[in-house]
Design a protein around this motif. Structure first.
Motif, short mmCIF file in Angstrom:
data_model
loop_
_atom_site.label_atom_id
_atom_site.label_comp_id
_atom_site.label_asym_id
_atom_site.label_seq_id
_atom_site.Cartn_x
_atom_site.Cartn_y
_atom_site.Cartn_z
N VAL A 8 0.83 -1.21 0.00
CA VAL A 8 0.00 0.00 0.00
C VAL A 8 0.86 1.25 0.00
CG1 VAL A 8 -1.64 1.34 1.37
CG2 VAL A 8 -2.02 -1.09 1.02
N VAL A 9 1.88 1.28 0.84
CA VAL A 9 2.78 2.44 0.88
C VAL A 9 3.50 2.60 -0.45
CG1 VAL A 9 4.90 3.31 1.96
CG2 VAL A 9 3.07 2.41 3.38
N GLY A 10 3.92 1.50 -1.06
CA GLY A 10 4.59 1.57 -2.35
C GLY A 10 3.69 2.11 -3.45
N LEU A 11 2.44 1.65 -3.48
CA LEU A 11 1.51 2.14 -4.49
C LEU A 11 1.17 3.61 -4.30
CD1 LEU A 11 -0.97 -0.85 -4.86
CD2 LEU A 11 0.67 -0.01 -6.54
N LEU A 12 0.98 4.04 -3.06
CA LEU A 12 0.70 5.45 -2.79
C LEU A 12 1.90 6.32 -3.17
CD1 LEU A 12 -1.26 5.27 0.57
CD2 LEU A 12 -2.15 5.83 -1.69
N SER A 13 3.09 5.85 -2.88
CA SER A 13 4.29 6.60 -3.25
C SER A 13 4.43 6.70 -4.76
CB SER A 13 5.54 5.91 -2.68
OG SER A 13 5.47 5.86 -1.28
N LEU A 14 4.21 5.60 -5.45
CA LEU A 14 4.30 5.61 -6.90
C LEU A 14 3.26 6.54 -7.52
CD1 LEU A 14 5.75 4.30 -9.32
CD2 LEU A 14 4.01 2.53 -9.26
N ALA A 15 2.05 6.53 -6.98
CA ALA A 15 1.00 7.42 -7.51
C ALA A 15 1.34 8.88 -7.26
CB ALA A 15 -0.34 7.07 -6.85
N SER A 16 1.86 9.19 -6.07
CA SER A 16 2.18 10.59 -5.78
C SER A 16 3.37 11.07 -6.63
CB SER A 16 2.46 10.77 -4.29
OG SER A 16 3.59 10.03 -3.90
N ILE A 17 4.34 10.20 -6.85
CA ILE A 17 5.47 10.58 -7.70
C ILE A 17 5.00 10.80 -9.13
CG2 ILE A 17 7.61 9.71 -8.75
CD1 ILE A 17 8.21 8.40 -6.02
N GLY A 18 4.15 9.91 -9.61
CA GLY A 18 3.61 10.06 -10.97
C GLY A 18 2.80 11.33 -11.13
N PHE A 19 1.98 11.64 -10.14
CA PHE A 19 1.19 12.86 -10.18
C PHE A 19 2.10 14.09 -10.14
CE2 PHE A 19 -1.02 16.33 -8.01
CZ PHE A 19 -2.09 16.51 -8.87
N GLY A 20 3.10 14.05 -9.27
CA GLY A 20 4.02 15.19 -9.15
C GLY A 20 4.80 15.44 -10.42
N VAL A 21 5.32 14.38 -11.02
CA VAL A 21 6.07 14.53 -12.27
C VAL A 21 5.16 15.03 -13.38
CG1 VAL A 21 7.31 13.24 -14.07
CG2 VAL A 21 7.87 12.87 -11.66
N GLY A 22 3.95 14.50 -13.46
CA GLY A 22 2.99 14.95 -14.47
C GLY A 22 2.63 16.41 -14.28
N PHE A 23 2.46 16.84 -13.04
CA PHE A 23 2.13 18.23 -12.74
C PHE A 23 3.28 19.15 -13.14
CE2 PHE A 23 1.77 21.86 -9.80
CZ PHE A 23 0.50 22.28 -10.13
N ILE A 24 4.50 18.75 -12.81
CA ILE A 24 5.66 19.58 -13.15
C ILE A 24 5.83 19.68 -14.67
CG2 ILE A 24 8.19 19.64 -13.05
CD1 ILE A 24 7.95 18.51 -10.20
N ILE A 25 5.66 18.58 -15.36
CA ILE A 25 5.80 18.60 -16.83
C ILE A 25 4.72 19.46 -17.46
CG2 ILE A 25 5.60 17.15 -18.90
CD1 ILE A 25 7.13 14.99 -17.38
N SER A 26 3.49 19.37 -16.94
CA SER A 26 2.41 20.19 -17.51
C SER A 26 2.65 21.67 -17.27
CB SER A 26 1.06 19.76 -16.95
OG SER A 26 0.94 20.13 -15.60
N LYS A 27 3.22 22.04 -16.13
CA LYS A 27 3.51 23.46 -15.85
C LYS A 27 4.68 23.95 -16.68
CE LYS A 27 0.37 24.33 -12.85
NZ LYS A 27 -0.71 25.26 -13.13
N LEU A 28 5.66 23.11 -16.93
CA LEU A 28 6.81 23.53 -17.72
C LEU A 28 6.50 23.63 -19.21
CD1 LEU A 28 9.72 21.53 -16.05
CD2 LEU A 28 9.27 23.97 -15.89
N SER A 29 5.51 22.87 -19.67
CA SER A 29 5.20 22.89 -21.10
C SER A 29 4.38 24.09 -21.49
CB SER A 29 4.49 21.61 -21.50
OG SER A 29 3.22 21.55 -20.88
N ARG A 30 3.86 24.86 -20.58
CA ARG A 30 3.03 26.04 -20.90
C ARG A 30 3.84 27.19 -21.31
NH1 ARG A 30 -1.87 26.06 -16.55
NH2 ARG A 30 -2.76 24.13 -17.25
#
Length: 70
Positions: free
Chosen positions: A48-70
């Motif tokens: 459970v901790v591994g899946l939550l960590s992976l989801a938060s990392i994926g969300f964070g990287v996606g958020f950063i990439i979307s902000k940088l691409s603007r």
């Protein structure tokens, strides 16, 4: 027929001694089950901790990439 009865008697004696030996060395079943349950719970927590960590990392990287691409 005499030979078959001797074989049956010998196999019965061997089986009886094997059963006595097995019951003498049988571990406590309740303790074994408790150990397995504890190991299962720790594995579940780790997954459970591994899946939550992976989801938060994926969300964070996606958020950063979307902000940088603007």
């Amino acid at each position: 027929m005499k030979l078959l009865s001797k074989i049956a008697l010998g196999s019965t004696a061997a089986l009886g001694s094997a059963m006595a030996s097995a019951t003498a060395t049988t571990p406590d079943v309740a303790a074994t089950i408790e150990t397995a349950v504890a190991a299962g719970q720790s594995n579940y927590t780790l997954v459970v901790v591994g899946l939550l960590s992976l989801a938060s990392i994926g969300f964070g990287v996606g958020f950063i990439i979307s902000k940088l691409s603007r």
